[in-house]
Design a protein around this motif. Structure first.
Motif, PDB file in Angstrom:
ATOM      1  N   ALA A 117       0.608  -1.148   0.010  1.00 18.13           N
ATOM      2  CA  ALA A 117      -0.195  -0.057   0.007  1.00 18.13           C
ATOM      3  C   ALA A 117       0.814   1.333  -0.033  1.00 18.13           C
ATOM      4  CB  ALA A 117      -0.969   0.055   1.212  1.00 18.13           C
ATOM      5  N   ILE A 118       0.575   2.221  -0.912  1.00 19.35           N
ATOM      6  CA  ILE A 118       1.189   3.580  -1.082  1.00 19.35           C
ATOM      7  C   ILE A 118       0.582   4.704  -0.853  1.00 19.35           C
ATOM      8  CG2 ILE A 118       2.582   4.815  -2.521  1.00 19.35           C
ATOM      9  CD1 ILE A 118       3.460   2.306  -4.071  1.00 19.35           C
ATOM     10  N   SER A 119      -0.525   4.466  -1.072  1.00 23.77           N
ATOM     11  CA  SER A 119      -1.622   5.800  -1.109  1.00 23.77           C
ATOM     12  C   SER A 119      -2.903   5.576  -0.935  1.00 23.77           C
ATOM     13  CB  SER A 119      -1.148   6.733  -2.264  1.00 23.77           C
ATOM     14  OG  SER A 119      -1.861   6.418  -3.469  1.00 23.77           O
ATOM     15  N   LYS A 120      -3.842   6.372  -0.331  1.00 28.63           N
ATOM     16  CA  LYS A 120      -5.237   6.170  -0.226  1.00 28.63           C
ATOM     17  C   LYS A 120      -5.731   7.778  -0.300  1.00 28.63           C
ATOM     18  CE  LYS A 120      -8.801   3.772   2.456  1.00 28.63           C
ATOM     19  NZ  LYS A 120      -9.121   3.305   3.566  1.00 28.63           N
ATOM     20  N   GLU A 121      -6.685   8.033  -1.312  1.00 32.06           N
ATOM     21  CA  GLU A 121      -7.098   9.275  -1.442  1.00 32.06           C
ATOM     22  C   GLU A 121      -8.729   9.067  -1.635  1.00 32.06           C
ATOM     23  OE1 GLU A 121      -5.516  11.794  -1.211  1.00 32.06           O
ATOM     24  OE2 GLU A 121      -3.694  10.793  -1.234  1.00 32.06           O
ATOM     25  N   LEU A 122      -9.597   9.924  -1.039  1.00 32.44           N
ATOM     26  CA  LEU A 122     -10.980  10.062  -0.991  1.00 32.44           C
ATOM     27  C   LEU A 122     -11.491  11.140  -1.943  1.00 32.44           C
ATOM     28  CD1 LEU A 122     -13.843   9.225   0.250  1.00 32.44           C
ATOM     29  CD2 LEU A 122     -13.594  11.062   1.917  1.00 32.44           C
ATOM     30  N   LEU A 123     -12.304  10.723  -3.032  1.00 30.73           N
ATOM     31  CA  LEU A 123     -12.683  11.552  -3.858  1.00 30.73           C
ATOM     32  C   LEU A 123     -14.199  11.781  -3.911  1.00 30.73           C
ATOM     33  CD1 LEU A 123     -10.374   9.990  -6.691  1.00 30.73           C
ATOM     34  CD2 LEU A 123      -9.830  11.980  -5.405  1.00 30.73           C
ATOM     35  N   ILE A 124     -14.663  12.890  -3.947  1.00 28.15           N
ATOM     36  CA  ILE A 124     -16.314  13.088  -3.593  1.00 28.15           C
ATOM     37  C   ILE A 124     -16.749  13.772  -5.015  1.00 28.15           C
ATOM     38  CG2 ILE A 124     -17.925  14.366  -2.243  1.00 28.15           C
ATOM     39  CD1 ILE A 124     -15.980  13.899   0.294  1.00 28.15           C
ATOM     40  N   ARG A 125     -17.548  13.470  -5.527  1.00 28.37           N
ATOM     41  CA  ARG A 125     -18.357  13.895  -6.620  1.00 28.37           C
ATOM     42  C   ARG A 125     -19.680  14.068  -6.295  1.00 28.37           C
ATOM     43  NH1 ARG A 125     -17.393  11.042 -12.050  1.00 28.37           N
ATOM     44  NH2 ARG A 125     -18.562   9.178 -10.998  1.00 28.37           N
ATOM     45  N   ASP A 126     -20.408  14.942  -7.449  1.00 25.77           N
ATOM     46  CA  ASP A 126     -21.855  14.987  -6.770  1.00 25.77           C
ATOM     47  C   ASP A 126     -22.677  13.839  -7.042  1.00 25.77           C
ATOM     48  OD1 ASP A 126     -21.517  17.816  -6.650  1.00 25.77           O
ATOM     49  OD2 ASP A 126     -22.353  18.206  -8.391  1.00 25.77           O
ATOM     50  N   GLU A 127     -22.262  13.119  -7.969  1.00 27.91           N
ATOM     51  CA  GLU A 127     -23.059  11.746  -8.152  1.00 27.91           C
ATOM     52  C   GLU A 127     -22.548  10.509  -7.119  1.00 27.91           C
ATOM     53  OE1 GLU A 127     -20.100  12.479 -11.748  1.00 27.91           O
ATOM     54  OE2 GLU A 127     -21.451  13.627 -10.402  1.00 27.91           O
ATOM     55  N   ASP A 128     -21.226  10.451  -6.755  1.00 27.67           N
ATOM     56  CA  ASP A 128     -20.762   9.326  -6.071  1.00 27.67           C
ATOM     57  C   ASP A 128     -19.634   9.822  -5.032  1.00 27.67           C
ATOM     58  OD1 ASP A 128     -18.697   9.274  -7.630  1.00 27.67           O
ATOM     59  OD2 ASP A 128     -19.537   7.798  -8.903  1.00 27.67           O
ATOM     60  N   VAL A 129     -18.866   8.792  -4.498  1.00 28.99           N
ATOM     61  CA  VAL A 129     -17.748   9.077  -3.608  1.00 28.99           C
ATOM     62  C   VAL A 129     -16.953   7.703  -4.415  1.00 28.99           C
ATOM     63  CG1 VAL A 129     -16.710   8.623  -1.482  1.00 28.99           C
ATOM     64  CG2 VAL A 129     -18.945   9.704  -1.619  1.00 28.99           C
ATOM     65  N   GLN A 130     -15.507   8.182  -4.434  1.00 32.27           N
ATOM     66  CA  GLN A 130     -14.626   7.252  -4.987  1.00 32.27           C
ATOM     67  C   GLN A 130     -13.671   7.232  -3.861  1.00 32.27           C
ATOM     68  OE1 GLN A 130     -13.379   7.808  -8.823  1.00 32.27           O
ATOM     69  NE2 GLN A 130     -15.394   7.533  -9.654  1.00 32.27           N
ATOM     70  N   VAL A 131     -13.066   6.053  -3.630  1.00 32.60           N
ATOM     71  CA  VAL A 131     -11.813   5.821  -2.984  1.00 32.60           C
ATOM     72  C   VAL A 131     -10.568   5.184  -3.914  1.00 32.60           C
ATOM     73  CG1 VAL A 131     -10.559   4.832  -0.783  1.00 32.60           C
ATOM     74  CG2 VAL A 131     -12.861   5.447  -0.811  1.00 32.60           C
ATOM     75  N   LEU A 132      -9.454   5.806  -3.950  1.00 27.82           N
ATOM     76  CA  LEU A 132      -8.408   5.663  -4.774  1.00 27.82           C
ATOM     77  C   LEU A 132      -7.186   5.288  -4.024  1.00 27.82           C
ATOM     78  CD1 LEU A 132      -7.732   5.452  -7.974  1.00 27.82           C
ATOM     79  CD2 LEU A 132      -6.437   7.628  -7.479  1.00 27.82           C
ATOM     80  N   HIS A 133      -6.841   3.952  -4.243  1.00 23.84           N
ATOM     81  CA  HIS A 133      -5.744   3.225  -3.518  1.00 23.84           C
ATOM     82  C   HIS A 133      -4.650   2.901  -4.395  1.00 23.84           C
ATOM     83  CE1 HIS A 133      -9.727   1.682  -2.002  1.00 23.84           C
ATOM     84  NE2 HIS A 133      -8.978   1.442  -0.580  1.00 23.84           N
ATOM     85  N   GLY A 134      -3.468   3.413  -4.055  1.00 25.34           N
ATOM     86  CA  GLY A 134      -2.275   2.980  -4.669  1.00 25.34           C
ATOM     87  C   GLY A 134      -1.384   1.985  -4.109  1.00 25.34           C
ATOM     88  N   PHE A 135      -0.849   0.883  -5.137  1.00 25.66           N
ATOM     89  CA  PHE A 135      -0.060  -0.050  -4.586  1.00 25.66           C
ATOM     90  C   PHE A 135       1.093  -0.226  -5.549  1.00 25.66           C
ATOM     91  CE2 PHE A 135      -4.386  -1.211  -3.272  1.00 25.66           C
ATOM     92  CZ  PHE A 135      -4.345  -1.740  -2.181  1.00 25.66           C
ATOM     93  N   ASN A 136       1.917  -1.174  -5.024  1.00 20.72           N
ATOM     94  CA  ASN A 136       3.148  -1.325  -5.790  1.00 20.72           C
ATOM     95  C   ASN A 136       2.842  -2.407  -6.872  1.00 20.72           C
ATOM     96  OD1 ASN A 136       5.330  -0.059  -4.403  1.00 20.72           O
ATOM     97  ND2 ASN A 136       5.099  -1.453  -2.808  1.00 20.72           N
ATOM     98  N   SER A 137       1.853  -3.269  -6.842  1.00 22.83           N
ATOM     99  CA  SER A 137       1.657  -4.158  -8.032  1.00 22.83           C
ATOM    100  C   SER A 137       0.023  -4.422  -7.688  1.00 22.83           C
ATOM    101  CB  SER A 137       2.282  -5.470  -7.701  1.00 22.83           C
ATOM    102  OG  SER A 137       1.797  -6.144  -6.711  1.00 22.83           O
ATOM    103  N   VAL A 138      -0.311  -4.888  -9.116  1.00 19.63           N
ATOM    104  CA  VAL A 138      -1.777  -5.257  -9.388  1.00 19.63           C
ATOM    105  C   VAL A 138      -2.221  -6.658  -8.299  1.00 19.63           C
ATOM    106  CG1 VAL A 138      -3.449  -6.501 -10.648  1.00 19.63           C
ATOM    107  CG2 VAL A 138      -2.027  -4.650 -11.761  1.00 19.63           C
ATOM    108  N   GLU A 139      -1.183  -7.260  -7.999  1.00 21.93           N
ATOM    109  CA  GLU A 139      -1.361  -8.475  -7.268  1.00 21.93           C
ATOM    110  C   GLU A 139      -1.661  -8.076  -5.860  1.00 21.93           C
ATOM    111  OE1 GLU A 139       0.535  -9.672 -10.905  1.00 21.93           O
ATOM    112  OE2 GLU A 139       1.218  -8.094  -9.354  1.00 21.93           O
ATOM    113  N   GLU A 140      -0.858  -7.012  -5.228  1.00 15.01           N
ATOM    114  CA  GLU A 140      -1.213  -6.445  -3.789  1.00 15.01           C
ATOM    115  C   GLU A 140      -2.525  -5.778  -3.811  1.00 15.01           C
ATOM    116  OE1 GLU A 140       3.380  -5.749  -2.621  1.00 15.01           O
ATOM    117  OE2 GLU A 140       2.433  -4.389  -3.936  1.00 15.01           O
ATOM    118  N   ALA A 141      -3.078  -5.256  -4.933  1.00 12.34           N
ATOM    119  CA  ALA A 141      -4.185  -4.675  -4.786  1.00 12.34           C
ATOM    120  C   ALA A 141      -5.575  -5.583  -4.759  1.00 12.34           C
ATOM    121  CB  ALA A 141      -4.430  -3.795  -6.266  1.00 12.34           C
ATOM    122  N   GLN A 142      -5.273  -6.687  -5.501  1.00  9.02           N
ATOM    123  CA  GLN A 142      -6.309  -7.885  -5.359  1.00  9.02           C
ATOM    124  C   GLN A 142      -6.044  -8.629  -3.821  1.00  9.02           C
ATOM    125  OE1 GLN A 142      -4.371 -10.068  -8.718  1.00  9.02           O
ATOM    126  NE2 GLN A 142      -6.025  -9.496  -9.968  1.00  9.02           N
TER     127      GLN A 142
END
Length: 98
Positions: free
Chosen positions: A41-66
């Motif tokens: 895990a490298i980063s985690k950001e909360l993104l708020i839009r009128d229509e929804d909320v998104q959480v964007l997580h940054g990782f070293n690899s796709v496997e670690e995200a999975q």
């Protein structure tokens, strides 16, 4: 020196405006444990839009995200904390950053 993510996990949450402060609390509560305890895990950001909320997580690899999607932190804490706030199932996407 800050590490640049090689993969991103994007989770889009359909949350009513009135419930967004509670969703943000779940984000805030588990941000430090995510960054401290989840492998890759490298980063985690909360993104708020009128229509929804998104959480964007940054990782070293796709496997670690999975792997995070299978983790106890995600399934026993984050999912449980959000379940009563969601209007529909979250949309989950994993991206590779080259």
């Amino acid at each position: 020196m800050k590490t640049t993510p090689k993969a991103y996990l994007q989770i889009t949450l359909d949350v009513d405006v009135v419930n967004r402060p509670n969703a943000a609390k779940v984000y805030t509560t588990y941000k430090k444990p995510f960054l401290k305890d989840i492998p890759g895990a490298i980063s985690k950001e909360l993104l708020i839009r009128d229509e929804d909320v998104q959480v964007l997580h940054g990782f070293n690899s796709v496997e670690e995200a999975q792997a995070y999607l299978r983790s106890e932190l995600f399934n026993n804490d984050v999912v449980v904390g959000l379940k009563d706030l969601l209007k529909s199932d979250p949309e989950v996407r994993i991206y590779s950053a080259n």
